[in-house]
Design a protein around this motif. Structure first.
Motif, PDB file in Angstrom:
ATOM      1  N   ASP A   3      37.023 120.951  32.901  1.00 14.42           N
ATOM      2  CA  ASP A   3      35.987 121.827  32.336  1.00 14.42           C
ATOM      3  C   ASP A   3      34.597 121.191  32.435  1.00 14.42           C
ATOM      4  OD1 ASP A   3      37.846 123.715  31.780  1.00 14.42           O
ATOM      5  OD2 ASP A   3      38.026 123.241  29.637  1.00 14.42           O
ATOM      6  N   ASP A   4      34.537 119.877  32.267  1.00 17.60           N
ATOM      7  CA  ASP A   4      33.249 119.181  32.371  1.00 17.60           C
ATOM      8  C   ASP A   4      32.757 119.135  33.823  1.00 17.60           C
ATOM      9  OD1 ASP A   4      33.049 118.605  29.614  1.00 17.60           O
ATOM     10  OD2 ASP A   4      34.432 116.928  29.846  1.00 17.60           O
ATOM     11  N   ILE A   5      33.711 119.032  34.755  1.00 13.98           N
ATOM     12  CA  ILE A   5      33.339 119.064  36.173  1.00 13.98           C
ATOM     13  C   ILE A   5      32.828 120.454  36.547  1.00 13.98           C
ATOM     14  CG2 ILE A   5      34.246 118.907  38.534  1.00 13.98           C
ATOM     15  CD1 ILE A   5      36.180 116.753  37.518  1.00 13.98           C
ATOM     16  N   LEU A   6      33.492 121.476  36.053  1.00 11.68           N
ATOM     17  CA  LEU A   6      33.056 122.851  36.314  1.00 11.68           C
ATOM     18  C   LEU A   6      31.649 123.084  35.754  1.00 11.68           C
ATOM     19  CD1 LEU A   6      33.714 125.681  37.377  1.00 11.68           C
ATOM     20  CD2 LEU A   6      34.742 126.193  35.144  1.00 11.68           C
ATOM     21  N   ALA A   7      31.417 122.571  34.547  1.00 10.39           N
ATOM     22  CA  ALA A   7      30.085 122.697  33.936  1.00 10.39           C
ATOM     23  C   ALA A   7      29.044 121.962  34.771  1.00 10.39           C
ATOM     24  CB  ALA A   7      30.114 122.152  32.510  1.00 10.39           C
ATOM     25  N   ALA A   8      29.417 120.794  35.287  1.00 10.18           N
ATOM     26  CA  ALA A   8      28.508 120.019  36.134  1.00 10.18           C
ATOM     27  C   ALA A   8      28.172 120.798  37.405  1.00 10.18           C
ATOM     28  CB  ALA A   8      29.130 118.672  36.488  1.00 10.18           C
ATOM     29  N   THR A  68      38.081 109.780  41.605  1.00 14.10           N
ATOM     30  CA  THR A  68      38.484 110.277  40.291  1.00 14.10           C
ATOM     31  C   THR A  68      38.026 111.717  40.085  1.00 14.10           C
ATOM     32  OG1 THR A  68      38.325 108.031  39.390  1.00 14.10           O
ATOM     33  CG2 THR A  68      38.379 109.843  37.815  1.00 14.10           C
ATOM     34  N   GLY A  69      36.751 111.984  40.376  1.00 12.41           N
ATOM     35  CA  GLY A  69      36.216 113.325  40.184  1.00 12.41           C
ATOM     36  C   GLY A  69      36.926 114.357  41.037  1.00 12.41           C
ATOM     37  N   ILE A  70      37.099 114.051  42.330  1.00 10.32           N
ATOM     38  CA  ILE A  70      37.769 114.986  43.233  1.00 10.32           C
ATOM     39  C   ILE A  70      39.215 115.188  42.821  1.00 10.32           C
ATOM     40  CG2 ILE A  70      38.665 115.214  45.590  1.00 10.32           C
ATOM     41  CD1 ILE A  70      36.044 114.063  46.602  1.00 10.32           C
ATOM     42  N   ALA A  71      39.907 114.103  42.468  1.00 11.26           N
ATOM     43  CA  ALA A  71      41.323 114.210  42.095  1.00 11.26           C
ATOM     44  C   ALA A  71      41.514 115.090  40.868  1.00 11.26           C
ATOM     45  CB  ALA A  71      41.892 112.819  41.849  1.00 11.26           C
ATOM     46  N   VAL A  72      40.664 114.926  39.854  1.00 14.03           N
ATOM     47  CA  VAL A  72      40.774 115.745  38.639  1.00 14.03           C
ATOM     48  C   VAL A  72      40.571 117.221  38.984  1.00 14.03           C
ATOM     49  CG1 VAL A  72      39.694 116.304  36.425  1.00 14.03           C
ATOM     50  CG2 VAL A  72      40.103 113.912  37.037  1.00 14.03           C
ATOM     51  N   HIS A  97      43.719 120.068  39.347  1.00 14.93           N
ATOM     52  CA  HIS A  97      43.677 121.170  38.371  1.00 14.93           C
ATOM     53  C   HIS A  97      43.766 122.516  39.088  1.00 14.93           C
ATOM     54  CE1 HIS A  97      42.440 123.366  34.709  1.00 14.93           C
ATOM     55  NE2 HIS A  97      41.758 124.133  35.559  1.00 14.93           N
ATOM     56  N   LEU A  98      43.034 122.652  40.195  1.00 17.06           N
ATOM     57  CA  LEU A  98      42.969 123.936  40.894  1.00 17.06           C
ATOM     58  C   LEU A  98      44.163 124.171  41.822  1.00 17.06           C
ATOM     59  CD1 LEU A  98      39.161 123.786  41.776  1.00 17.06           C
ATOM     60  CD2 LEU A  98      40.238 125.292  40.092  1.00 17.06           C
ATOM     61  N   LYS A  99      44.696 123.099  42.402  1.00 16.89           N
ATOM     62  CA  LYS A  99      45.839 123.224  43.319  1.00 16.89           C
ATOM     63  C   LYS A  99      46.714 121.982  43.159  1.00 16.89           C
ATOM     64  CE  LYS A  99      46.876 124.639  48.086  1.00 16.89           C
ATOM     65  NZ  LYS A  99      47.920 123.645  48.405  1.00 16.89           N
ATOM     66  N   PRO A 100      47.579 121.992  42.145  1.00 15.87           N
ATOM     67  CA  PRO A 100      48.335 120.793  41.758  1.00 15.87           C
ATOM     68  C   PRO A 100      49.211 120.188  42.848  1.00 15.87           C
ATOM     69  CG  PRO A 100      48.478 122.489  40.059  1.00 15.87           C
ATOM     70  CD  PRO A 100      47.842 123.132  41.246  1.00 15.87           C
ATOM     71  N   ASP A 101      49.654 120.975  43.821  1.00 15.32           N
ATOM     72  CA  ASP A 101      50.548 120.430  44.845  1.00 15.32           C
ATOM     73  C   ASP A 101      49.800 119.699  45.962  1.00 15.32           C
ATOM     74  OD1 ASP A 101      49.395 122.765  45.803  1.00 15.32           O
ATOM     75  OD2 ASP A 101      51.134 123.319  47.011  1.00 15.32           O
ATOM     76  N   THR A 102      48.464 119.652  45.885  1.00 13.53           N
ATOM     77  CA  THR A 102      47.668 118.933  46.889  1.00 13.53           C
ATOM     78  C   THR A 102      47.862 117.434  46.727  1.00 13.53           C
ATOM     79  OG1 THR A 102      46.000 120.686  46.771  1.00 13.53           O
ATOM     80  CG2 THR A 102      45.367 118.629  47.858  1.00 13.53           C
ATOM     81  N   GLN A 103      48.054 116.737  47.842  1.00 12.10           N
ATOM     82  CA  GLN A 103      48.192 115.278  47.802  1.00 12.10           C
ATOM     83  C   GLN A 103      46.796 114.639  47.860  1.00 12.10           C
ATOM     84  OE1 GLN A 103      51.116 114.029  50.835  1.00 12.10           O
ATOM     85  NE2 GLN A 103      51.923 116.118  50.706  1.00 12.10           N
ATOM     86  N   ILE A 104      46.588 113.649  47.003  1.00 11.03           N
ATOM     87  CA  ILE A 104      45.302 112.951  46.932  1.00 11.03           C
ATOM     88  C   ILE A 104      45.509 111.484  47.309  1.00 11.03           C
ATOM     89  CG2 ILE A 104      43.336 112.322  45.485  1.00 11.03           C
ATOM     90  CD1 ILE A 104      43.542 115.298  45.778  1.00 11.03           C
TER      91      ILE A 104
END
Length: 449
Positions: A24-29, A201-205, A209-216
């Motif tokens: 939510d904080d990333i979305l706000a950013a 960290t930012g990208i992974a969070v 959240h948006l596509k949980p099955d994505t590998q990071i």
């Protein structure tokens, strides 16, 4: 327990109170910084077919200052109180973070001091000054510059902005993840360069959240691997940083908040270490195939794919983060030549030829007929063994690749009995020593070939 009286104590990066990063904080950013930073393209790479996967390149070098750091900086500055904006901010940096701070504080009318080590690249120093920030040179390395900057922050009540660990910085970098999902919604994996860990960290969070099955996946080099070591040991540890082509990743101690989130949030699948030679080759291929000039820290993502460290991604849709393009022209030239040499396109050898009239000309004619380009040719007479009518030629030529190089070697050896070619390997990736970091996935994917 952290000593709050310590000069380097930072309440936003407190080992006793690490901050969890929320989507939510990333979305706000993302909404907060819209229009003040570039929403960078994420386009399909020409090298996709060569590497056997659908690769998309997130071009963060398109930011005004040439690096993703602008996102976190702008978000942090926008969240300052009006009083703090008047007093000003300070940071320590060897390059990209300082450039972003200089540019955005000037845009917002906020006083800013950037402390740089005395050995900081002169191009980065002059750029910071041209953007409007006050620059100070102090210390032999980043650690000494940071200590001095934090002392000034406490003395003058300036707001210290940690370039890779401040929570608001991490949230700003996470906006890249939101854009990636919008641009490549059906992606399978994201590969991210890692220094202090804010962008990973930012990208992974955001992406998890948006596509949980994505590998990071996070990438570091064999000379700058503080996050890999921290995750392996389960605690932040200082490492000695050697000179590295990926200087933007040269952080000797992982961030408090980044390490906490990557270790405990279940958002990272694996850390991988890539060899420096592959980074040089990746810089070269990005210039030749994509027409992108990027710094070593950005090229590590493509380098890891070229080195074959992700066999599990064959046929998959992969996004690689090209984090910045602030590479010194001298380093760029060296990287291009190293890359060509590693791929058999730049060859050096010694050959003894007749020192009588026409001897050297015959050798040059032979090279021309072979179709190679003569780069350099140095005669050596004093230390040649044998008759005085011979000269040893130290030759550097450019070829079309390994097959052409093999043809050259055969022709030279057939023509001259006294010649020497350094040992060359067509498959340098087969050399032992490739490292991989700890697997952090809840349901790990086998990474072995």
């Amino acid at each position: 327990m952290a000593n709050k009286q310590d000069v380097e104590y930072d309440e936003y990066c407190d080992p006793d109170n690490p901050r969890k990063i929320h989507y939510d904080d990333i979305l706000a950013a993302s909404r907060r910084i819209a229009g003040t930073v570039v929403k960078t393209p994420c386009t399909k790479a020409h090298i996709s077919d060569t590497l056997g996967m659908e690769i998309y390149l997130k071009q963060e070098f398109m930011q005004y200052t040439g690096c993703f750091k602008e996102r976190g900086v702008r978000n942090t500055l926008l969240l300052l109180t009006e009083e703090q904006k008047k007093i000003g901010v300070i940071t320590a940096s060897t390059g990209n973070h300082g450039l972003s701070m200089s540019y955005h504080t000037t845009q917002m009318g906020i006083p800013c001091i950037v402390v740089m080590p005395t050995r900081a690249p002169i191009t980065k120093l002059t750029k910071c000054q041209s953007y409007g920030a006050k620059t100070l040179l102090h210390g032999e390395n980043m650690a000494e510059a940071k200590h001095y900057a934090m002392g000034l922050a406490k003395e003058k009540k300036l707001y210290y902005v940690n370039g890779y660990d401040h929570p608001n910085v991490i949230e700003g970098q996470g906006t890249i993840g939101i854009e990636i999902i919008e641009q490549v919604p059906d992606l399978d994996a994201v590969i991210v360069p890692v220094g202090g860990g804010s962008i990973l960290t930012g990208i992974a969070v955001a992406v998890k959240h948006l596509k949980p099955d994505t590998q990071i996946y996070g990438i570091q080099t064999e000379k700058a691997y503080s996050m890999v070591e921290a995750l392996k040991r389960g605690e932040r540890v200082k490492i000695n940083i050697e000179a590295t082509i990926a200087d933007g990743l040269a952080v000797n101690l992982a961030g408090v908040n980044t390490f906490y989130n990557l270790k405990n949030a279940g958002i990272l699948d694996k850390m991988v270490i890539v060899k420096e030679d592959w980074v040089a080759r990746a810089i070269m291929h990005l210039v030749e195939n994509e027409r992108y000039v990027v710094e070593g820290a950005a090229a590590v993502t493509i380098a890891a794919l070229m080195a074959g460290l992700f066999p599990n991604l064959k046929g998959k849709k992969v996004v690689c983060i090209l984090s910045g393009g602030n590479i010194d022209t001298t380093i760029l030239a060296r990287a291009l030549e190293r890359g060509m040499a590693a791929e058999g396109r730049l060859v050096k050898f010694k050959v003894t030829v007749s020192d009588r009239p026409g001897g050297m000309a015959d050798m040059c004619a032979m090279l021309a007929n072979t179709g190679v380009t003569l780069r350099d040719c140095i005669p050596e007479r004093a230390w040649v063994k044998g008759d005085v009518f011979s000269v040893e030629m130290k030759v550097i030529v450019e070829t079309r690749g390994w097959e052409h190089t093999k043809e050259l070697v055969e022709i030279v050896k057939k023509r001259y009995k006294d010649c020497y070619f350094p040992e060359m390997s067509e498959h340098p990736d087969k050399v032992p020593g490739a490292k991989r970091g700890p697997c952090l996935a809840p349901n790990p994917v086998c990474m072995q070939k």
